[in-house]
Design a protein around this motif. Structure first.
Motif, short mmCIF file in Angstrom:
data_model
loop_
_atom_site.label_atom_id
_atom_site.label_comp_id
_atom_site.label_asym_id
_atom_site.label_seq_id
_atom_site.Cartn_x
_atom_site.Cartn_y
_atom_site.Cartn_z
N THR A 156 0.84 -1.21 0.00
CA THR A 156 0.00 0.00 0.00
C THR A 156 0.87 1.25 0.00
N LYS A 157 1.91 1.25 0.81
CA LYS A 157 2.83 2.40 0.85
C LYS A 157 3.48 2.62 -0.51
N LYS A 158 3.89 1.54 -1.17
CA LYS A 158 4.49 1.65 -2.51
C LYS A 158 3.50 2.23 -3.51
N PHE A 159 2.25 1.75 -3.44
CA PHE A 159 1.21 2.23 -4.36
C PHE A 159 0.93 3.71 -4.13
N TYR A 160 0.81 4.10 -2.87
CA TYR A 160 0.57 5.51 -2.53
C TYR A 160 1.74 6.38 -3.03
N TRP A 177 0.15 -8.29 -3.27
CA TRP A 177 -1.10 -7.54 -3.26
C TRP A 177 -1.10 -6.61 -4.48
N ALA A 178 -2.25 -6.50 -5.13
CA ALA A 178 -2.40 -5.60 -6.29
C ALA A 178 -3.62 -4.72 -6.02
N PHE A 179 -3.68 -3.56 -6.67
CA PHE A 179 -4.62 -2.53 -6.25
C PHE A 179 -5.54 -2.00 -7.35
N PHE A 180 -6.67 -1.52 -6.88
CA PHE A 180 -7.56 -0.63 -7.61
C PHE A 180 -7.54 0.69 -6.84
N ASN A 181 -7.45 1.81 -7.53
CA ASN A 181 -7.63 3.11 -6.89
C ASN A 181 -9.09 3.48 -7.16
N LEU A 182 -9.94 3.35 -6.16
CA LEU A 182 -11.37 3.56 -6.36
C LEU A 182 -11.75 5.03 -6.47
N THR A 242 0.99 1.14 -12.58
CA THR A 242 0.48 0.07 -13.43
C THR A 242 0.97 -1.29 -12.95
N ALA A 243 2.25 -1.39 -12.58
CA ALA A 243 2.82 -2.66 -12.10
C ALA A 243 2.16 -3.13 -10.81
N LEU A 244 1.74 -2.19 -9.96
CA LEU A 244 1.11 -2.53 -8.69
C LEU A 244 -0.41 -2.66 -8.78
N SER A 245 -0.97 -2.36 -9.95
CA SER A 245 -2.42 -2.45 -10.15
C SER A 245 -2.84 -3.89 -10.41
N TYR A 246 -4.10 -4.16 -10.15
CA TYR A 246 -4.64 -5.50 -10.34
C TYR A 246 -4.50 -5.90 -11.80
N PRO A 247 -3.81 -7.02 -12.10
CA PRO A 247 -3.51 -7.38 -13.49
C PRO A 247 -4.72 -7.48 -14.42
N LYS A 248 -5.81 -8.06 -13.93
CA LYS A 248 -7.00 -8.19 -14.80
C LYS A 248 -7.59 -6.82 -15.11
N MET A 249 -7.46 -5.87 -14.17
CA MET A 249 -7.94 -4.50 -14.42
C MET A 249 -7.07 -3.85 -15.50
N VAL A 250 -5.75 -4.02 -15.38
CA VAL A 250 -4.84 -3.45 -16.37
C VAL A 250 -5.14 -4.05 -17.74
N GLU A 251 -5.37 -5.36 -17.77
CA GLU A 251 -5.70 -6.05 -19.01
C GLU A 251 -7.01 -5.54 -19.60
N THR A 252 -8.02 -5.34 -18.74
CA THR A 252 -9.32 -4.87 -19.19
C THR A 252 -9.24 -3.47 -19.78
N ARG A 282 -9.76 15.35 1.11
CA ARG A 282 -10.58 14.20 0.73
C ARG A 282 -10.01 12.93 1.33
N SER A 283 -10.78 11.88 1.20
CA SER A 283 -10.32 10.54 1.57
C SER A 283 -10.13 9.74 0.29
N THR A 284 -9.12 8.90 0.29
CA THR A 284 -8.83 8.03 -0.84
C THR A 284 -9.11 6.60 -0.42
N THR A 285 -9.66 5.81 -1.35
CA THR A 285 -9.94 4.41 -1.07
C THR A 285 -9.26 3.54 -2.12
N TYR A 286 -8.46 2.61 -1.64
CA TYR A 286 -7.84 1.60 -2.50
C TYR A 286 -8.47 0.25 -2.16
N LEU A 287 -8.55 -0.61 -3.14
CA LEU A 287 -8.93 -2.00 -2.88
C LEU A 287 -7.73 -2.86 -3.22
N ALA A 288 -7.24 -3.59 -2.23
CA ALA A 288 -6.12 -4.52 -2.43
C ALA A 288 -6.69 -5.91 -2.67
#
Length: 195
Positions: A29-33, A165-170, A45-55, A149-155
């Motif tokens: 999470t710290k790396k993604f932030y 762990w891979a992320f979505f930035n919601l 992109t490397a830390l993002s959820y692979p299927k999301m990046v593919e989509t 603001r508040s930020t929400t990530y989904l790991a």
């Protein structure tokens, strides 16, 4: 006696693996932030959820990120280099593990063209809606908006994330839409991210 020893050993192993997973989650999470703070789109992109990046497509995702951080109208910047994260409980759904992570994340929008008082007033409700907050302040001397603001990530941790762990930035509408496409309504509801 052997049963008690085995039970104790099992508890130690389970506890250790859970702590390891929680530590890995916090580190990722710290790396993604930090990647978002530094506008390092390759690392995001490397830390993002692979299927999301593919989509979305790697190049398209990076273009969307670049455009959201800097375009002809404004430059968006995270204001704080590091932030304490609030993590919900890690939830296992099927063969996947999920964790919703949030933090207070003040950002600043620097506008390229000098805004009049009327133009600035017109931008406030737009920025409030985009950032899901009422706390938007225009600073005329800096020609910028301070947005609290508040930020929400989904790991997500599953077979596609290579043991990480891979992320979505919601906060990003494109990533949020991809999440809703990739995961069924039941998963969204269990995570408290439905609708």
């Amino acid at each position: 006696m052997k049963t008690k020893l085995f039970t104790l050993l099992l508890l130690v192993v389970v506890s250790n693996s859970f702590s390891q997973t929680a530590l890995q989650l916090l580190s990722a999470t710290k790396k993604f932030y930090t990647a978002n703070y530094e506008m390092d789109f390759e690392t995001i992109t490397a830390l993002s959820y692979p299927k999301m990046v593919e989509t979305i497509g790697k190049e398209v995702l990076q273009e969307q990120l670049d455009k959201s951080y800097q375009n002809d109208e404004y430059r968006l910047r995270y204001q704080l280099e590091s932030m304490p994260f609030i993590t919900r409980k890690i939830q296992k759904i099927g063969n996947q593990s999920f964790c919703v992570v949030s933090c207070r994340n003040p950002v600043r929008y620097f506008y390229e063209t000098k805004l009049s008082a009327e133009e600035a007033a017109a931008k406030i409700p737009i920025l409030q809606e985009i950032n899901h907050t009422k706390d938007v302040t225009f600073e005329p001397k800096r020609n910028s908006f301070n947005v609290k603001r508040s930020t929400t990530y989904l790991a997500v941790f599953d077979e596609t994330t290579n043991g990480n762990w891979a992320f979505f930035n919601l906060d990003d509408d494109h990533q949020k839409a991809a999440f809703k496409t990739l995961f069924d309504e039941k998963t969204q509801t269990v995570l408290g991210l439905g609708k």
